[in-house]
Design a protein around this motif. Sequence first.
Motif, PDB file in Angstrom:
ATOM      1  N   ARG A 277       4.033   5.505  -5.771  1.00 15.67           N
ATOM      2  CA  ARG A 277       4.046   5.438  -7.242  1.00 15.67           C
ATOM      3  C   ARG A 277       2.930   6.268  -7.875  1.00 15.67           C
ATOM      4  O   ARG A 277       3.105   6.841  -8.946  1.00 15.67           O
ATOM      5  N   GLN A 278       1.786   6.306  -7.214  1.00 17.50           N
ATOM      6  CA  GLN A 278       0.625   6.999  -7.770  1.00 17.50           C
ATOM      7  C   GLN A 278       0.412   8.388  -7.163  1.00 17.50           C
ATOM      8  O   GLN A 278      -0.604   9.020  -7.440  1.00 17.50           O
ATOM      9  N   ARG A 279       1.378   8.829  -6.357  1.00 18.41           N
ATOM     10  CA  ARG A 279       1.311  10.136  -5.680  1.00 18.41           C
ATOM     11  C   ARG A 279      -0.025  10.298  -4.938  1.00 18.41           C
ATOM     12  O   ARG A 279      -0.745  11.261  -5.094  1.00 18.41           O
ATOM     13  N   ARG A 280      -0.310   9.276  -4.117  1.00 20.62           N
ATOM     14  CA  ARG A 280      -1.534   9.276  -3.323  1.00 20.62           C
ATOM     15  C   ARG A 280      -1.190   9.534  -1.868  1.00 20.62           C
ATOM     16  O   ARG A 280      -0.138   9.141  -1.386  1.00 20.62           O
ATOM     17  N   CYS A 281      -2.091  10.169  -1.164  1.00 24.00           N
ATOM     18  CA  CYS A 281      -1.908  10.486   0.252  1.00 24.00           C
ATOM     19  C   CYS A 281      -1.837   9.202   1.074  1.00 24.00           C
ATOM     20  O   CYS A 281      -2.673   8.307   0.907  1.00 24.00           O
TER      21      CYS A 281
ATOM     22  N   ARG B  20      18.038  20.695   5.142  1.00 25.76           N
ATOM     23  CA  ARG B  20      18.253  19.595   4.203  1.00 25.76           C
ATOM     24  C   ARG B  20      18.479  18.328   4.991  1.00 25.76           C
ATOM     25  O   ARG B  20      19.440  18.228   5.743  1.00 25.76           O
ATOM     26  N   ASN B  21      17.573  17.395   4.829  1.00 27.43           N
ATOM     27  CA  ASN B  21      17.747  16.094   5.455  1.00 27.43           C
ATOM     28  C   ASN B  21      17.742  15.067   4.336  1.00 27.43           C
ATOM     29  O   ASN B  21      16.700  14.777   3.763  1.00 27.43           O
ATOM     30  N   LEU B  22      18.883  14.545   4.032  1.00 29.54           N
ATOM     31  CA  LEU B  22      18.993  13.581   2.958  1.00 29.54           C
ATOM     32  C   LEU B  22      18.791  12.150   3.428  1.00 29.54           C
ATOM     33  O   LEU B  22      18.815  11.218   2.630  1.00 29.54           O
ATOM     34  N   ALA B  23      18.568  11.972   4.744  1.00 30.58           N
ATOM     35  CA  ALA B  23      18.319  10.638   5.275  1.00 30.58           C
ATOM     36  C   ALA B  23      16.912  10.192   4.885  1.00 30.58           C
ATOM     37  O   ALA B  23      15.959  10.944   5.032  1.00 30.58           O
ATOM     38  N   PRO B  24      16.760   8.982   4.385  1.00 29.99           N
ATOM     39  CA  PRO B  24      15.423   8.518   4.017  1.00 29.99           C
ATOM     40  C   PRO B  24      14.583   8.175   5.245  1.00 29.99           C
ATOM     41  O   PRO B  24      15.107   7.931   6.331  1.00 29.99           O
TER      42      PRO B  24
ATOM     43  N   ARG C 240       0.826  -1.206   0.000  1.00 28.22           N
ATOM     44  CA  ARG C 240       0.000   0.000   0.000  1.00 28.22           C
ATOM     45  C   ARG C 240       0.861   1.256   0.000  1.00 28.22           C
ATOM     46  O   ARG C 240       0.543   2.234  -0.675  1.00 28.22           O
ATOM     47  N   SER C 241       1.935   1.233   0.752  1.00 33.67           N
ATOM     48  CA  SER C 241       2.837   2.385   0.782  1.00 33.67           C
ATOM     49  C   SER C 241       3.486   2.582  -0.595  1.00 33.67           C
ATOM     50  O   SER C 241       3.597   3.714  -1.080  1.00 33.67           O
TER      51      SER C 241
ATOM     52  N   ALA D 160      11.906   5.495  -3.179  1.00 27.99           N
ATOM     53  CA  ALA D 160      12.485   4.280  -3.744  1.00 27.99           C
ATOM     54  C   ALA D 160      11.750   3.106  -3.116  1.00 27.99           C
ATOM     55  O   ALA D 160      11.519   3.088  -1.905  1.00 27.99           O
ATOM     56  N   VAL D 161      11.371   2.164  -3.943  1.00 30.52           N
ATOM     57  CA  VAL D 161      10.702   0.958  -3.454  1.00 30.52           C
ATOM     58  C   VAL D 161      11.727  -0.168  -3.486  1.00 30.52           C
ATOM     59  O   VAL D 161      12.231  -0.524  -4.549  1.00 30.52           O
ATOM     60  N   THR D 162      12.052  -0.682  -2.301  1.00 32.38           N
ATOM     61  CA  THR D 162      12.961  -1.820  -2.204  1.00 32.38           C
ATOM     62  C   THR D 162      12.127  -3.076  -1.958  1.00 32.38           C
ATOM     63  O   THR D 162      10.898  -3.012  -1.855  1.00 32.38           O
ATOM     64  N   GLU D 163      12.782  -4.186  -1.823  1.00 32.95           N
ATOM     65  CA  GLU D 163      12.074  -5.438  -1.576  1.00 32.95           C
ATOM     66  C   GLU D 163      11.327  -5.431  -0.243  1.00 32.95           C
ATOM     67  O   GLU D 163      10.287  -6.071  -0.101  1.00 32.95           O
ATOM     68  N   THR D 164      11.839  -4.684   0.729  1.00 30.35           N
ATOM     69  CA  THR D 164      11.245  -4.725   2.065  1.00 30.35           C
ATOM     70  C   THR D 164      10.701  -3.397   2.568  1.00 30.35           C
ATOM     71  O   THR D 164       9.995  -3.371   3.574  1.00 30.35           O
ATOM     72  N   GLN D 165      11.039  -2.289   1.903  1.00 29.52           N
ATOM     73  CA  GLN D 165      10.637  -0.971   2.396  1.00 29.52           C
ATOM     74  C   GLN D 165      10.313  -0.030   1.242  1.00 29.52           C
ATOM     75  O   GLN D 165      10.773  -0.230   0.125  1.00 29.52           O
ATOM     76  N   VAL D 166       9.573   1.004   1.591  1.00 31.39           N
ATOM     77  CA  VAL D 166       9.427   2.139   0.697  1.00 31.39           C
ATOM     78  C   VAL D 166      10.112   3.294   1.416  1.00 31.39           C
ATOM     79  O   VAL D 166       9.786   3.602   2.567  1.00 31.39           O
ATOM     80  N   LEU D 167      11.085   3.893   0.773  1.00 26.83           N
ATOM     81  CA  LEU D 167      11.893   4.951   1.377  1.00 26.83           C
ATOM     82  C   LEU D 167      11.544   6.291   0.745  1.00 26.83           C
ATOM     83  O   LEU D 167      11.419   6.395  -0.477  1.00 26.83           O
ATOM     84  N   PHE D 168      11.413   7.305   1.581  1.00 30.63           N
ATOM     85  CA  PHE D 168      11.058   8.643   1.126  1.00 30.63           C
ATOM     86  C   PHE D 168      12.132   9.637   1.551  1.00 30.63           C
ATOM     87  O   PHE D 168      12.713   9.502   2.636  1.00 30.63           O
ATOM     88  N   ARG D 169      12.355  10.627   0.709  1.00 33.10           N
ATOM     89  CA  ARG D 169      13.151  11.806   1.059  1.00 33.10           C
ATOM     90  C   ARG D 169      12.306  13.016   0.704  1.00 33.10           C
ATOM     91  O   ARG D 169      11.661  13.051  -0.342  1.00 33.10           O
ATOM     92  N   PHE D 170      12.365  14.017   1.559  1.00 31.89           N
ATOM     93  CA  PHE D 170      11.559  15.209   1.378  1.00 31.89           C
ATOM     94  C   PHE D 170      12.461  16.393   1.084  1.00 31.89           C
ATOM     95  O   PHE D 170      13.499  16.563   1.711  1.00 31.89           O
TER      96      PHE D 170
END
Length: 186
Positions: free
Chosen positions: A43-47, A82-86, A37-38, A149-159
Amino acid sequence: MPPAVEARPRDVRGYPVPAITPWEGGEPRFALTDHGRSADCARQRRCSVCDVPMPPGPVWRVVGATESAAIAAALASGEPYRNLAPTTEGPGHRACMLYASMVCPYLARPNARRGSSAERPDELTAHVVRGAVRGELGAVVGFGDFEYAVTETQVLFRFLDLVEYLPHDTADTHLAELRAELGRVR
């Protein structure tokens, strides 16, 4: 309550269930994130709260004490934040994140404690431990955009590109802002 949140499926108590919350045995697991779901929301830019598409432009998220303090320090020094940590926490609409900051017990109060630990702790979720305290000064934060980025186990975000910082000790301080936002989006 934002209308799109009001339309969400509910648990047996009547609480709306966020879009990224997994279900197990017909019950939502509020403290966890469903990978699929995440990933779909990213991918679809959904809330991540209401599952409704977010228009191009700013997105919001709720942050805890550590990130809130880093943002406040950057703003106080006149430096860009600037926080580059996902992070594994996805974005949402402004109204949805204001609402989430008030109704999620962990996000709403500085003395609130996590109800459960991360299922598979790693370097990004090691701090997600049952009983951990949110800490002082959380915030609802707006960013110009996000990457994922979508990995095998997580979805990672950077803002990217801080556009709004709304700190709170207790999130009920956002009630007037939520009401105003709901008035703008209806």
